[in-house]
Scaffold this motif. Structure first.
Motif, PDB file in Angstrom:
ATOM      1  N   VAL B 254      60.293  52.947  -2.893  1.00  0.00           N
ATOM      2  CA  VAL B 254      61.432  52.399  -2.148  1.00  0.00           C
ATOM      3  C   VAL B 254      61.171  52.554  -0.648  1.00  0.00           C
ATOM      4  CG1 VAL B 254      63.896  52.695  -1.638  1.00  0.00           C
ATOM      5  CG2 VAL B 254      63.094  52.809  -4.011  1.00  0.00           C
ATOM      6  N   ALA B 255      60.684  53.739  -0.270  1.00  0.00           N
ATOM      7  CA  ALA B 255      60.396  54.010   1.140  1.00  0.00           C
ATOM      8  C   ALA B 255      59.325  53.055   1.657  1.00  0.00           C
ATOM      9  CB  ALA B 255      59.931  55.466   1.300  1.00  0.00           C
ATOM     10  N   LEU B 256      58.290  52.884   0.844  1.00  0.00           N
ATOM     11  CA  LEU B 256      57.194  52.006   1.229  1.00  0.00           C
ATOM     12  C   LEU B 256      57.685  50.568   1.417  1.00  0.00           C
ATOM     13  CD1 LEU B 256      54.158  51.470   1.576  1.00  0.00           C
ATOM     14  CD2 LEU B 256      54.002  51.224  -0.904  1.00  0.00           C
ATOM     15  N   SER B 257      58.556  50.122   0.501  1.00  0.00           N
ATOM     16  CA  SER B 257      59.019  48.734   0.572  1.00  0.00           C
ATOM     17  C   SER B 257      59.821  48.503   1.852  1.00  0.00           C
ATOM     18  CB  SER B 257      59.857  48.377  -0.657  1.00  0.00           C
ATOM     19  OG  SER B 257      61.102  49.041  -0.616  1.00  0.00           O
ATOM     20  N   TYR B 258      60.531  49.529   2.281  1.00  0.00           N
ATOM     21  CA  TYR B 258      61.307  49.407   3.520  1.00  0.00           C
ATOM     22  C   TYR B 258      60.366  49.148   4.689  1.00  0.00           C
ATOM     23  CZ  TYR B 258      64.528  50.936   7.272  1.00  0.00           C
ATOM     24  OH  TYR B 258      65.306  51.006   8.390  1.00  0.00           O
ATOM     25  N   VAL B 357      60.419  54.860   7.265  1.00  0.00           N
ATOM     26  CA  VAL B 357      60.580  54.477   5.863  1.00  0.00           C
ATOM     27  C   VAL B 357      62.049  54.336   5.468  1.00  0.00           C
ATOM     28  CG1 VAL B 357      58.423  55.551   5.150  1.00  0.00           C
ATOM     29  CG2 VAL B 357      60.542  56.888   5.099  1.00  0.00           C
ATOM     30  N   GLY B 358      62.935  54.482   6.436  1.00  0.00           N
ATOM     31  CA  GLY B 358      64.352  54.433   6.110  1.00  0.00           C
ATOM     32  C   GLY B 358      64.900  55.835   6.047  1.00  0.00           C
ATOM     33  N   PRO B 359      66.226  55.950   6.207  1.00  0.00           N
ATOM     34  CA  PRO B 359      66.829  57.279   6.281  1.00  0.00           C
ATOM     35  C   PRO B 359      66.721  58.057   4.969  1.00  0.00           C
ATOM     36  CG  PRO B 359      68.512  55.561   6.361  1.00  0.00           C
ATOM     37  CD  PRO B 359      67.196  54.874   6.391  1.00  0.00           C
ATOM     38  N   GLU B 362      68.546  57.364   1.801  1.00  0.00           N
ATOM     39  CA  GLU B 362      68.186  56.212   0.994  1.00  0.00           C
ATOM     40  C   GLU B 362      66.866  56.376   0.265  1.00  0.00           C
ATOM     41  OE1 GLU B 362      68.443  52.754   3.415  1.00  0.00           O
ATOM     42  OE2 GLU B 362      70.563  53.086   3.861  1.00  0.00           O
ATOM     43  N   VAL B 363      66.020  57.193   0.794  1.00  0.00           N
ATOM     44  CA  VAL B 363      64.689  57.268   0.192  1.00  0.00           C
ATOM     45  C   VAL B 363      64.386  58.648  -0.397  1.00  0.00           C
ATOM     46  CG1 VAL B 363      63.777  55.475   1.673  1.00  0.00           C
ATOM     47  CG2 VAL B 363      63.576  57.857   2.379  1.00  0.00           C
ATOM     48  N   GLY B 364      65.372  59.504  -0.392  1.00  0.00           N
ATOM     49  CA  GLY B 364      65.136  60.813  -1.000  1.00  0.00           C
ATOM     50  C   GLY B 364      64.392  61.744  -0.063  1.00  0.00           C
ATOM     51  N   SER B 365      64.399  63.017  -0.416  1.00  0.00           N
ATOM     52  CA  SER B 365      63.868  63.999   0.524  1.00  0.00           C
ATOM     53  C   SER B 365      62.350  63.925   0.638  1.00  0.00           C
ATOM     54  CB  SER B 365      64.294  65.410   0.086  1.00  0.00           C
ATOM     55  OG  SER B 365      63.871  65.609  -1.246  1.00  0.00           O
ATOM     56  N   ARG B 366      61.658  63.412  -0.378  1.00  0.00           N
ATOM     57  CA  ARG B 366      60.196  63.366  -0.264  1.00  0.00           C
ATOM     58  C   ARG B 366      59.674  61.934  -0.178  1.00  0.00           C
ATOM     59  NH1 ARG B 366      57.637  67.863  -4.099  1.00  0.00           N
ATOM     60  NH2 ARG B 366      56.053  67.808  -2.472  1.00  0.00           N
ATOM     61  N   ALA B 371      55.383  58.013   0.157  1.00  0.00           N
ATOM     62  CA  ALA B 371      54.967  56.722   0.711  1.00  0.00           C
ATOM     63  C   ALA B 371      53.648  56.867   1.444  1.00  0.00           C
ATOM     64  CB  ALA B 371      56.056  56.190   1.651  1.00  0.00           C
ATOM     65  N   LEU B 372      53.524  57.950   2.189  1.00  0.00           N
ATOM     66  CA  LEU B 372      52.268  58.182   2.907  1.00  0.00           C
ATOM     67  C   LEU B 372      51.096  58.338   1.944  1.00  0.00           C
ATOM     68  CD1 LEU B 372      53.037  60.592   5.899  1.00  0.00           C
ATOM     69  CD2 LEU B 372      51.827  58.399   5.962  1.00  0.00           C
ATOM     70  N   ALA B 373      51.330  59.092   0.881  1.00  0.00           N
ATOM     71  CA  ALA B 373      50.262  59.300  -0.104  1.00  0.00           C
ATOM     72  C   ALA B 373      49.847  57.970  -0.719  1.00  0.00           C
ATOM     73  CB  ALA B 373      50.746  60.268  -1.190  1.00  0.00           C
ATOM     74  N   ILE B 374      50.840  57.134  -1.051  1.00  0.00           N
ATOM     75  CA  ILE B 374      50.518  55.839  -1.652  1.00  0.00           C
ATOM     76  C   ILE B 374      49.765  54.975  -0.652  1.00  0.00           C
ATOM     77  CG2 ILE B 374      51.481  53.736  -2.655  1.00  0.00           C
ATOM     78  CD1 ILE B 374      53.889  55.445  -3.561  1.00  0.00           C
TER      79      ILE B 374
END
Lengths: 435, 383
Positions: B254-258, B357-359, B362-366, B371-374
């Motif tokens: 989700v974070a990545l998509s943002y 990546v968004g707040p 919305e994207v959870g604590s990790r 997202a960085l790892a992906i």
């Protein structure tokens, strides 16, 4: 995914997104439903309509040639369908015998149109032309699928109708039409200057043929008709004029706005059932056009108008044609029979004629006379006359004040109000400076 | 002077001014072979001059399009030429501003009702839903009523200090893959997709700070369209190898998509709303997850993904038929990922913020960490 499938999808999306479904189907097939019908009743209406549509197949699909006494005509550009019809000139069209076309004077059309180029216009040597088209939008995608030409031939009034049974017949149609039209020095249409002639010009160009109407001496009856009758009649459409002036009522006529759709249906299905009604509609339009042309000429020749609004309109036409004596007589007739604004307008025209003739005293008297009605236009004209000719600004100011006070400001056209206020301010300044 | 706000786009430009000053001027993008655009073109052309049997026009098979239009009743073939047979003037129905000509009117009912704007059909549910804030010429209006059948919305002037962002549930189904290719540890594809989307809620976002100050639920009519999309696939093995929990993995996507949605808009120089963002969670082609990114939009918690989670991030052309954004994105894949990686890794926030990546909410604590790892895996060791 093939193109075919994508196109089908496009269609579904189109429908899904835009059409409200049942309502669109209803509007298309049976007309909008009355209030209060249940869904079941509405669906039943559609089922009934579908059942009616399945009439005897042979009637549905009858080819045009079996329904209309016309014939295929071939020339070097192909083939088209020609329908010919004739009336004896002794026939009455509504209240008018067509033979009156023989009594029309050669100057009338010039008077009617106000165009010197139409001097000696002879209705007996004119082609009366009307087209039926695939739309009113104009532009290159609109075609004339039927062109009707009416003309006097000895003791007959003939109508020749050029019809294309499909789009590929258009070049042959235009070719034959152009040959036919070349025999006539004059052309009469109804709104042809804006519609039929430019449309045909485009069609000729698209078919790479010379346009036969470029040089025609053309009377577009719409404009004189408006000048003569608009003041009294609400509408100056051909069929309204026909009804009001010739006393002619059509029965079962095809409404003009349905004609393109009927033609498209015919072209796709070849079922010609309703096409004869379009031919009849076009033929009646042409005979009416001829009859109304004669009538309009009679009005200017004989001063036929009786209703004061018509008398005033006729006077304007005569004045435009510089027939001053006759126009003044008609203005006087209006002033005698008319009342209110119409009477004031006629008196103002008379005053203006008198002033141009150098009769200042007479003009002033007429301005006073017109202004007695309290009409703001008349009072303004009187104020101008008082201020500039008679050099009497205080009387002029009185007239302006009467105009502004006599009526609530909303009842006077805004431009006139502004003019009157400016005039009042200037007159007040002038009088203030003088004293 | 440019004062950057907290969106990724602004933050990226603030950190990489060279991108802004070195960029060419905006390119107008239209795909002339978009079927809706092409069919409308053919109609207008046929009105002006009948098509001959062997003519060519556009990149598709013209004969099939002409036959289609004949079935639709607007063209008619006579002696090998195609004639326009409709009363209407086809160019009247073509809008230069949007793909479809259907639209909604915006009616201001503050005083005497009057029409103040038009909104195209596809944007209407997200811009004119009830309780939305509609902005026109610097004035804010509150949407009171949305009439779908009448294609009309009633708005009233209101002083508010927030705007609204619709939350859209999008379901993407892959119809056709035009190109697909493995790049480092990820896969890039572009093709044709079917998108079912529905506005299911909205967020209230404060002007200037972009803080989320509230939300609401909605149930707007579903909208279906076919369009083109670019998508990134993170293979099952890559996901499985991540040292995170199942929920956290999805948060990371989700974070990545943002980030990708924002960066893609920047590279294409298009409006962020020209691109739809959706997630897919298996290789079957069907996907559902919302764009709008409330972590658990009221009453809609998604079940945790399974061990075989193989996510797709879809960036689709938000216009029926597609307007040609997807293929360029496919080509930009490498740059899109590496610039996203540099944006997220250089962002000073700890757990995610509107700038990367968004707040967190919305994207959870990790989310940011995952997202960085992906991104690192997807970009590969070369970067």
């Amino acid at each position: 995914v093939t193109l075919q499938e994508r196109l089908q999808r496009l269609r579904r999306e189109d429908r899904g997104a835009r059409s409200p479904g049942l309502e669109a189907l209803e509007a298309d097939l049976v007309g909008a439903p009355e209030e209060g019908l249940t869904l079941k009743q509405r669906l039943q209406r559609l089922v009934d309509a579908a059942a009616r549509g399945r009439g005897p197949a042979e009637r549905q699909c009858a080819p045009l040639e079996d329904l209309v006494p016309g014939r295929s005509v071939r020339n070097e550009r192909g083939e088209f369908f020609l329908v010919e019809h004739e009336l004896h000139l002794e026939t009455w069209h509504g209240d008018l015998p067509l033979s009156r076309i023989n009594g029309v004077s050669a100057q009338s059309v010039e008077v009617l149109s106000g165009e010197p180029s139409l001097a000696a216009f002879d209705l007996r040597r004119a082609a009366f032309l009307d087209t039926e088209t695939t739309g009113l939008a104009g532009g290159t995608g609109t075609a004339a699928f039927l062109v009707g030409v009416g003309f006097v031939d000895g003791d007959r009034f003939r109508v020749r109708q050029y019809f294309m049974r499909d789009y590929h017949e258009e070049p042959a149609l235009l070719r034959a039409l152009s040959e036919d039209l070349s025999r006539f020095p004059y052309l009469v249409t109804f709104n042809g200057k804006l519609f039929d002639v430019p449309l045909l010009e485009t069609r000729y160009r698209l078919c790479r043929l010379a346009h036969p109407l470029a040089e025609a001496l053309h009377l577009d009856l719409l404009h004189p008709a408006r000048r003569l009758w608009k003041a009294r009649l609400e509408s100056c459409r051909l069929q309204s004029l026909e009804d009001a002036l010739l006393g002619l009522r059509r029965r079962g006529d095809v409404p003009g706005e349905e004609i393109p759709r009927i033609y498209f249906d015919y072209v796709r299905s070849r079922a010609a059932r309703i096409v004869p009604r379009i031919l009849e509609h076009n033929r009646l339009d042409i005979v009416s056009l001829a009859a109304l042309s004669v009538l309009a000429c009679q009005w200017v020749e004989e001063g036929r108008a009786e209703d004061p609004r018509d008398v005033y309109s006729l006077a304007r036409v005569l004045e435009r044609a510089r027939l001053f004596e006759r126009c003044e007589a008609e203005y006087r007739r209006t002033a005698e029979a008319g009342e209110g604004a119409l009477r004031a307008a006629a008196l103002l025209r008379l005053a203006s004629r008198a002033r141009r003739a150098g009769d200042g005293e007479g003009a002033s008297a007429l301005f006073e006379h017109a202004a007695a009605s309290g009409e703001p236009h008349a009072l303004r004209a009187l104020a101008v006359d008082l201020e500039h000719r008679r050099k009497d600004p205080s009387a002029a100011l009185l007239a302006v004040e009467r105009a502004l006070e006599g009526l609530p400001a909303e009842a006077i056209p805004p431009r006139l109000v502004a003019d009157l206020r400016r005039r009042r301010a200037r007159l007040r300044r002038k009088l203030g400076a003088d004293s | 002077v440019l004062v950057a706000n907290s969106t990724p786009l602004n933050q990226f430009i603030a950190k990489n001014p060279a991108y802004f000053f070195g960029a060419p001027v905006e390119r107008a993008r239209i795909n002339p072979d978009n079927l809706q655009v092409l069919v409308n073109h053919v109609k207008c052309a046929a009105f002006e001059l009948p098509f001959e049997a062997d003519e060519r026009f556009g990149g598709e098979d013209l004969a099939q399009i002409l036959e289609f239009l004949e079935e639709e009743g607007v063209l008619h073939r006579s002696a090998g030429r195609w004639h326009w047979t409709s009363e209407s003037y086809p160019a009247d129905a073509v809008s230069l501003r949007s793909v479809s000509s259907d639209n909604f009117v915006v009616q201001d009912v503050t005083r005497e009702p009057r029409i103040i704007a038009e909104v195209d059909y596809d944007s209407a549910p997200s811009m004119l839903h009830e309780k939305a804030v509609y902005i026109l010429e610097g004035r804010t209006y509150f949407v009171e009523k949305y009439h779908h059948q009448e294609r009309r919305a009633e708005v009233r002037e209101a002083e508010v200090d927030y705007y609204t962002d619709a939350i859209r549930h999008a379901k993407v189904k892959i119809l056709d893959r035009f190109e697909e290719e493995a790049v480092a540890l990820s896969r890039r594809s572009h093709g044709e997709v079917h998108v079912t989307s529905q506005v299911v809620g909205f967020k209230k976002i404060k002007f200037h700070t972009h803080e989320n100050v509230g939300s609401g639920e909605l149930r707007m009519p579903e909208n279906e369209m076919h369009t083109t999309a670019y998508w990134l696939t993170v293979p099952r093995e890559v996901m499985a190898a991540l040292p995170f929990g199942l929920e956290e993995r999805r948060d990371g996507i989700v974070a990545l998509s943002y980030t990708l949605g924002q960066m893609a808009a920047l590279f294409l120089m298009c409006d962020r709303h020209d691109l739809g963002v959706a997630l897919g969670d298996n290789g079957q082609g069907e996907a559902r997850v919302e764009r709008g990114l409330q972590r658990t939009p009221a009453g809609r918690s998604e079940p945790a993904p399974g061990l075989d989670y193989e996510p797709h991030v879809f960036l689709y052309d938000n216009y029926p038929g597609g307007i040609g954004l997807s293929e360029p994105l496919f080509r930009l894949h490498g740059r899109l990922l590496s610039e996203s990686l540099s944006l997220v890794s250089s962002c000073p926030c700890r757990d995610g913020c509107p700038s990367c990546v968004g707040p967190v909410g919305e994207v959870g604590s990790r989310g940011k960490e995952v997202a960085l790892a992906i991104l690192r895996a997807a970009v590969g060791p070369a970067a």
